[in-house]
Write a protein that holds these residues in place. Structure first.
Motif, PDB file in Angstrom:
ATOM      1  N   LEU A  73      11.068  -6.774  13.438  1.00 19.30           N
ATOM      2  CA  LEU A  73       9.730  -7.204  13.825  1.00 19.30           C
ATOM      3  C   LEU A  73       9.121  -8.252  12.901  1.00 19.30           C
ATOM      4  O   LEU A  73       8.173  -8.939  13.285  1.00 19.30           O
ATOM      5  N   GLY A  74       9.634  -8.348  11.678  1.00 16.42           N
ATOM      6  CA  GLY A  74       9.073  -9.271  10.702  1.00 16.42           C
ATOM      7  C   GLY A  74       8.361  -8.519   9.584  1.00 16.42           C
ATOM      8  O   GLY A  74       7.912  -7.385   9.760  1.00 16.42           O
ATOM      9  N   GLU A  75       8.244  -9.150   8.424  1.00 14.27           N
ATOM     10  CA  GLU A  75       7.674  -8.493   7.252  1.00 14.27           C
ATOM     11  C   GLU A  75       6.217  -8.082   7.444  1.00 14.27           C
ATOM     12  O   GLU A  75       5.732  -7.162   6.782  1.00 14.27           O
ATOM     13  N   GLU A  76       5.504  -8.771   8.348  1.00 21.33           N
ATOM     14  CA  GLU A  76       4.083  -8.457   8.526  1.00 21.33           C
ATOM     15  C   GLU A  76       3.864  -7.068   9.117  1.00 21.33           C
ATOM     16  O   GLU A  76       2.751  -6.532   9.063  1.00 21.33           O
ATOM     17  N   TRP A  77       4.915  -6.469   9.685  1.00 22.59           N
ATOM     18  CA  TRP A  77       4.792  -5.137  10.286  1.00 22.59           C
ATOM     19  C   TRP A  77       5.191  -4.027   9.321  1.00 22.59           C
ATOM     20  O   TRP A  77       4.966  -2.841   9.609  1.00 22.59           O
ATOM     21  N   VAL A  78       5.780  -4.370   8.180  1.00 19.83           N
ATOM     22  CA  VAL A  78       6.246  -3.355   7.235  1.00 19.83           C
ATOM     23  C   VAL A  78       5.091  -2.516   6.703  1.00 19.83           C
ATOM     24  O   VAL A  78       5.259  -1.331   6.374  1.00 19.83           O
ATOM     25  N   ILE A  79       3.913  -3.091   6.618  1.00 18.14           N
ATOM     26  CA  ILE A  79       2.740  -2.381   6.101  1.00 18.14           C
ATOM     27  C   ILE A  79       2.479  -1.078   6.863  1.00 18.14           C
ATOM     28  O   ILE A  79       2.003  -0.097   6.302  1.00 18.14           O
ATOM     29  N   PHE A  80       2.849  -1.045   8.142  1.00 21.98           N
ATOM     30  CA  PHE A  80       2.557   0.134   8.967  1.00 21.98           C
ATOM     31  C   PHE A  80       3.579   1.253   8.767  1.00 21.98           C
ATOM     32  O   PHE A  80       3.458   2.317   9.387  1.00 21.98           O
ATOM     33  N   THR A  81       4.578   1.025   7.900  1.00 23.89           N
ATOM     34  CA  THR A  81       5.489   2.113   7.526  1.00 23.89           C
ATOM     35  C   THR A  81       4.894   2.977   6.424  1.00 23.89           C
ATOM     36  O   THR A  81       5.317   4.121   6.221  1.00 23.89           O
ATOM     37  N   CYS A  82       3.912   2.458   5.706  1.00 22.23           N
ATOM     38  CA  CYS A  82       3.380   3.136   4.512  1.00 22.23           C
ATOM     39  C   CYS A  82       2.645   4.440   4.814  1.00 22.23           C
ATOM     40  O   CYS A  82       2.784   5.406   4.046  1.00 22.23           O
ATOM     41  N   ALA A 139       8.752  -3.245  -2.420  1.00 22.00           N
ATOM     42  CA  ALA A 139       8.718  -3.435  -0.967  1.00 22.00           C
ATOM     43  C   ALA A 139       7.389  -2.991  -0.390  1.00 22.00           C
ATOM     44  O   ALA A 139       6.835  -3.645   0.512  1.00 22.00           O
ATOM     45  N   ILE A 140       6.845  -1.899  -0.910  1.00 18.67           N
ATOM     46  CA  ILE A 140       5.551  -1.394  -0.418  1.00 18.67           C
ATOM     47  C   ILE A 140       4.425  -2.354  -0.799  1.00 18.67           C
ATOM     48  O   ILE A 140       3.596  -2.721   0.040  1.00 18.67           O
ATOM     49  N   THR A 171       6.155   7.257  -7.548  1.00 21.87           N
ATOM     50  CA  THR A 171       6.061   5.794  -7.599  1.00 21.87           C
ATOM     51  C   THR A 171       5.720   5.189  -6.239  1.00 21.87           C
ATOM     52  O   THR A 171       5.011   4.178  -6.174  1.00 21.87           O
ATOM     53  N   ASN A 172       6.214   5.794  -5.174  1.00 18.81           N
ATOM     54  CA  ASN A 172       5.907   5.269  -3.844  1.00 18.81           C
ATOM     55  C   ASN A 172       4.414   5.375  -3.535  1.00 18.81           C
ATOM     56  O   ASN A 172       3.809   4.441  -3.006  1.00 18.81           O
ATOM     57  N   LEU A 173       3.821   6.526  -3.875  1.00 18.41           N
ATOM     58  CA  LEU A 173       2.400   6.713  -3.605  1.00 18.41           C
ATOM     59  C   LEU A 173       1.546   5.807  -4.494  1.00 18.41           C
ATOM     60  O   LEU A 173       0.527   5.274  -4.052  1.00 18.41           O
ATOM     61  N   ILE A 174       1.957   5.628  -5.738  1.00 17.24           N
ATOM     62  CA  ILE A 174       1.251   4.700  -6.625  1.00 17.24           C
ATOM     63  C   ILE A 174       1.294   3.287  -6.050  1.00 17.24           C
ATOM     64  O   ILE A 174       0.296   2.561  -6.058  1.00 17.24           O
ATOM     65  N   ALA A 175       2.469   2.899  -5.516  1.00 12.62           N
ATOM     66  CA  ALA A 175       2.608   1.570  -4.914  1.00 12.62           C
ATOM     67  C   ALA A 175       1.704   1.427  -3.694  1.00 12.62           C
ATOM     68  O   ALA A 175       1.109   0.358  -3.481  1.00 12.62           O
ATOM     69  N   VAL A 176       1.605   2.493  -2.887  1.00 12.47           N
ATOM     70  CA  VAL A 176       0.706   2.458  -1.731  1.00 12.47           C
ATOM     71  C   VAL A 176      -0.734   2.270  -2.190  1.00 12.47           C
ATOM     72  O   VAL A 176      -1.487   1.465  -1.625  1.00 12.47           O
ATOM     73  N   PHE A 177      -1.133   3.007  -3.229  1.00  9.34           N
ATOM     74  CA  PHE A 177      -2.502   2.905  -3.750  1.00  9.34           C
ATOM     75  C   PHE A 177      -2.783   1.482  -4.250  1.00  9.34           C
ATOM     76  O   PHE A 177      -3.823   0.897  -3.940  1.00  9.34           O
TER      77      PHE A 177
END
Length: 307
Positions: A118-127, A49-50, A160-166
């Protein structure tokens, strides 16, 4: 409009949660079976998801929004830690209560809510909120729960979450994208993050003695702190600080950060309580009660922000 969409999505997720509880109550599944789903969520679904959230074209607006989200997230989380420290002596909060009040379940719950609202394009700002919380939970949170000072850099860097963000940030900056079949697979997996997380919560709920849950007299106090009292400074900051005017779409970016800070207690507190010898059953009870109550509190927080 946003509040209505939020309520609709929360109700949908809670129906999934109660179906998980029902399966356990009917003895079709065992509460312990949720461990497999938890591992899938931790090591596959949330990372997908990230990474999927970062599959957008890089622009100055995206850069500005991410920086705004990161600044707001850090200020809010440090402020929450400070306010919990002020309340610790007055309310005689034990380590489980203090961490349960501070740390929110942003990763599991906020991604499906933002995607639906809001749509998938806004999910990035949850990271940014998720990434900054990881550092704090393995430094401040670990210190509170085990009574020792220290910072587990390895725990943070191997999360794993931080690796996915990176990975997502690198892909965003370089413009790299996966081939269509791979991207489709990642998108399909990321779409189930909400249902799986709620199924896990429901299965845990189904295996719990509800009478025991409600015998914890202070569970309501901690739930009030997590869902009502501690989000108030965050609401005042994002609404009246003027930060929203710094970047295009700033109001929506700050709404996402506010929602992330207003979600129920992080499930990781239960896991860390087990590891560091705290009352894991109490931590789990707080998680369940706060999850149930957020169906009422989260829409109110969003409505107040939009007034």
């Amino acid at each position: 409009m946003i509040v209505a969409a939020l309520i609709k999505k929360i109700i949908s997720l809670f129906l999934i949660m109660f179906s998980g509880a029902l399966l356990v109550r009917l003895k079709i599944l065992k509460a312990g079976d949720s461990k497999v789903l938890s591992l899938l969520t931790l090591y596959l679904i949330i990372p997908c998801a990230i990474i999927n959230a970062f599959q957008v074209d890089f622009s100055l607006d995206i850069k500005g929004g991410l920086l705004l989200a990161l600044c707001a997230a850090v200020i809010i989380q440090l402020g929450t830690i400070f306010f919990s420290w002020l309340l610790k002596k007055t309310l005689k909060l034990d380590p489980v209560e203090q961490c349960s009040a501070v740390y929110s379940n942003a990763a599991n719950l906020i991604i499906p809510l933002i995607s639906a609202m809001l749509g998938e394009e806004w999910v990035i700002f949850t990271c940014p909120f998720t990434a900054s919380q990881l550092f704090l939970i393995w430094s401040h949170g670990k210190s509170v729960l085990c009574g020792e000072r220290g910072f587990s850099l390895k725990k943070v860097l191997t999360n794993t979450n931080l690796i996915a963000v990176f990975v997502g940030v690198v892909m965003l900056l370089t413009g790299f994208s996966f081939p269509a079949p791979v991207q489709d697979a990642i998108g399909s997996v990321s779409a189930i993050v909400g249902p799986i997380a709620m199924l896990v919560t429901g299965m845990i709920l189904g295996g719990m003695d509800l009478k025991k849950v409600f015998t914890y007299k202070r569970v309501w106090l901690v739930t009030f702190l997590r869902l009502v009292l501690l989000p108030i400074p965050a609401l005042l900051l994002v609404k009246f600080s003027g930060l929203a005017s710094l970047v295009p779409g700033g109001e929506t970016v700050l709404l996402i950060v506010l929602m992330a800070s207003s979600t129920p207690t992080a499930g990781m507190i239960t896991q860390m309580s087990q590891v560091y010898g705290q009352d894991a059953d109490y931590a789990s009870a707080i998680n369940v009660v706060s999850t149930l109550m957020c169906v009422f509190t989260l829409p109110v927080v969003v409505a107040l922000y939009q007034l």
